[in-house]
Design an enzyme around this catalytic site. Structure first.
Site, PDB file in Angstrom:
ATOM      1  N   LYS A 169      55.554  94.155 163.568  1.00  0.00           N
ATOM      2  CA  LYS A 169      56.269  93.795 162.343  1.00  0.00           C
ATOM      3  C   LYS A 169      56.443  92.284 162.213  1.00  0.00           C
ATOM      4  O   LYS A 169      56.705  91.591 163.196  1.00  0.00           O
ATOM      5  CB  LYS A 169      57.652  94.459 162.327  1.00  0.00           C
ATOM      6  CG  LYS A 169      57.617  95.956 162.587  1.00  0.00           C
ATOM      7  CD  LYS A 169      58.993  96.582 162.622  1.00  0.00           C
ATOM      8  CE  LYS A 169      58.949  97.972 163.220  1.00  0.00           C
ATOM      9  NZ  LYS A 169      58.836  97.956 164.684  1.00  0.00           N
TER      10      LYS A 169
ATOM     11  N   HIS B 262      59.351  93.553 158.245  1.00  0.00           N
ATOM     12  CA  HIS B 262      60.414  94.190 159.020  1.00  0.00           C
ATOM     13  C   HIS B 262      61.667  94.477 158.188  1.00  0.00           C
ATOM     14  O   HIS B 262      62.282  95.544 158.326  1.00  0.00           O
ATOM     15  CB  HIS B 262      60.770  93.311 160.223  1.00  0.00           C
ATOM     16  CG  HIS B 262      61.404  94.065 161.339  1.00  0.00           C
ATOM     17  ND1 HIS B 262      61.257  93.714 162.650  1.00  0.00           N
ATOM     18  CD2 HIS B 262      62.204  95.161 161.357  1.00  0.00           C
ATOM     19  CE1 HIS B 262      61.918  94.560 163.421  1.00  0.00           C
ATOM     20  NE2 HIS B 262      62.512  95.444 162.649  1.00  0.00           N
TER      21      HIS B 262
ATOM     22  N   ASP C 129      55.399 101.473 169.004  1.00  0.00           N
ATOM     23  CA  ASP C 129      56.024 100.698 167.933  1.00  0.00           C
ATOM     24  C   ASP C 129      56.625  99.412 168.500  1.00  0.00           C
ATOM     25  O   ASP C 129      57.535  99.452 169.327  1.00  0.00           O
ATOM     26  CB  ASP C 129      57.120 101.512 167.242  1.00  0.00           C
ATOM     27  CG  ASP C 129      57.699 100.756 166.070  1.00  0.00           C
ATOM     28  OD1 ASP C 129      57.037 100.712 165.013  1.00  0.00           O
ATOM     29  OD2 ASP C 129      58.799 100.181 166.207  1.00  0.00           O
TER      30      ASP C 129
ATOM     31  N   TYR D  42      61.626  91.797 168.699  1.00  0.00           N
ATOM     32  CA  TYR D  42      62.101  92.438 169.922  1.00  0.00           C
ATOM     33  C   TYR D  42      61.900  91.547 171.133  1.00  0.00           C
ATOM     34  O   TYR D  42      62.501  91.791 172.190  1.00  0.00           O
ATOM     35  CB  TYR D  42      61.383  93.783 170.155  1.00  0.00           C
ATOM     36  CG  TYR D  42      61.528  94.794 169.049  1.00  0.00           C
ATOM     37  CD1 TYR D  42      62.507  94.667 168.051  1.00  0.00           C
ATOM     38  CD2 TYR D  42      60.677  95.901 168.982  1.00  0.00           C
ATOM     39  CE1 TYR D  42      62.620  95.596 167.030  1.00  0.00           C
ATOM     40  CE2 TYR D  42      60.785  96.836 167.966  1.00  0.00           C
ATOM     41  CZ  TYR D  42      61.753  96.678 166.984  1.00  0.00           C
ATOM     42  OH  TYR D  42      61.848  97.601 165.980  1.00  0.00           O
TER      43      TYR D  42
END
Length: 324
Positions: A79, A112, A46, A51
């Site tokens: 995402k 997201h 994931d 990030y």
């Protein structure tokens, strides 16, 4: 041992039930974690644009594809971040994310959050009129973004879904577009069972992926792994507390994506156990008078002036998600 259970999505795609999460991992930790995970049997990863570590994931994948695993045997989620919600920006950010990860396609691509930011290079564009707050884009609807997501080439994205969407937001989105998300990725653990959302998703054949299955430290509250009830079950089953909490999510039909960067924990999180109905009920009871949502962007830095979940902590927010 890992049961290596495989779930089937509404698209017919096969999703390994246990995956590796990469949120809140520090720089230079993720590459090693992903390599360890894949070498020890994980086939579900994931990721997310926000990030800022997809390049590290890509570096790890180069070490394991094709020597350890074929690309088609991995299920990789990413995402769309909030600054890419304008329809003309959706595929651009996807392409950037694929390039970061060194991939030709993602198996699953999610919106997201149900919140649009001002478009541009800044991941958290500042609100020039309110210092310390992010600039929201109230000129684009989630329906606009969702239609653009569904128009993405299947050569780049095999399936699309959402993340952090509540029942009212999902319901309005589906009514506005006629398109049901494949997946809704949500915070899910015994302190936040969200039974109404689980029931809605089941009724509409929307699979739930659970992030933060162990809770987290964002609120400074005791870790779920420290609860006496969790420790007692773990001791009796000769398991780790994390294995118990992951098994709770599995028992509810979720796919579960625990995050770790420590080799021992990455491996042990993948070693599944079965809970009795009594164990499940004991864990369910933890949230009865202690309901806790750890992840509420209204209190992020910078802050988001948006009421996503209808939580008491969001009472001072002045905006609701703009769905259609």
């Amino acid at each position: 041992m890992s049961f290596r259970r495989i779930l089937t999505l509404s698209t017919g795609a096969k999703l390994p039930q246990i995956g590796l999460g990469t949120w809140l991992s520090k720089p230079h930790e993720v590459e090693n974690a992903v390599e360890i995970a894949v070498r020890n049997g994980y086939r579900h990863l994931d990721l997310a644009f926000i990030y800022e570590n997809q390049d590290e994931v890509g570096a790890a994948l180069k070490k394991v594809i094709p020597s350890v695993v074929k690309r088609e045997d991995l299920f990789i989620t990413s995402k769309l971040w909030c600054n890419g919600f304008r329809p003309e920006e959706v595929e651009k950010q996807l392409d950037e994310g694929l390039a970061q990860a060194g991939l030709d396609y993602f198996d699953l691509y999610l919106i997201h959050w149900p919140v649009a930011f001002k478009a541009g290079k800044s991941l958290y564009p500042p609100d020039t009129e309110n210092e310390g707050w992010v600039a929201l884009d109230r000129g684009v609807t989630l329906a606009d973004t969702w239609k653009a997501m569904n128009a993405l080439p299947k050569s780049k994205v095999r399936a699309v879904g959402v993340s952090n969407f509540s029942v009212p937001i999902l319901d309005e989105l589906i009514k506005a577009t006629g398109i049901v998300p494949t997946v809704n990725q949500i915070e899910a653990h015994p302190l936040l069972p969200q039974d109404d959302l689980v029931a809605y998703c089941k009724e509409n054949n929307i699979h739930i992926t659970a992030y933060s299955p162990l809770g987290n430290n964002l609120k400074g509250k005791p870790k779920l792994t420290d609860y006496p009830e969790v420790k007692e079950i773990a001791k009796r089953l000769n398991a780790t507390e994390a294995q118990v909490l992951i098994a709770w999510g599995v028992s509810r039909g979720y796919s579960v994506i625990p995050k770790s960067v420590q080799e021992e924990r990455i491996i042990s999180n993948f070693q599944q156990i079965d809970l009795t109905q009594e164990d499940i009920e004991a864990l369910n009871s933890l949230g009865k008078n202690n309901r806790t949502r750890f992840n509420i962007p209204h209190h992020y830095t910078p802050r988001w002036d948006i009421r996503i979940f209808g939580e008491p902590e969001e009472e001072t927010a002045t905006n609701n998600p703009l769905v259609s």
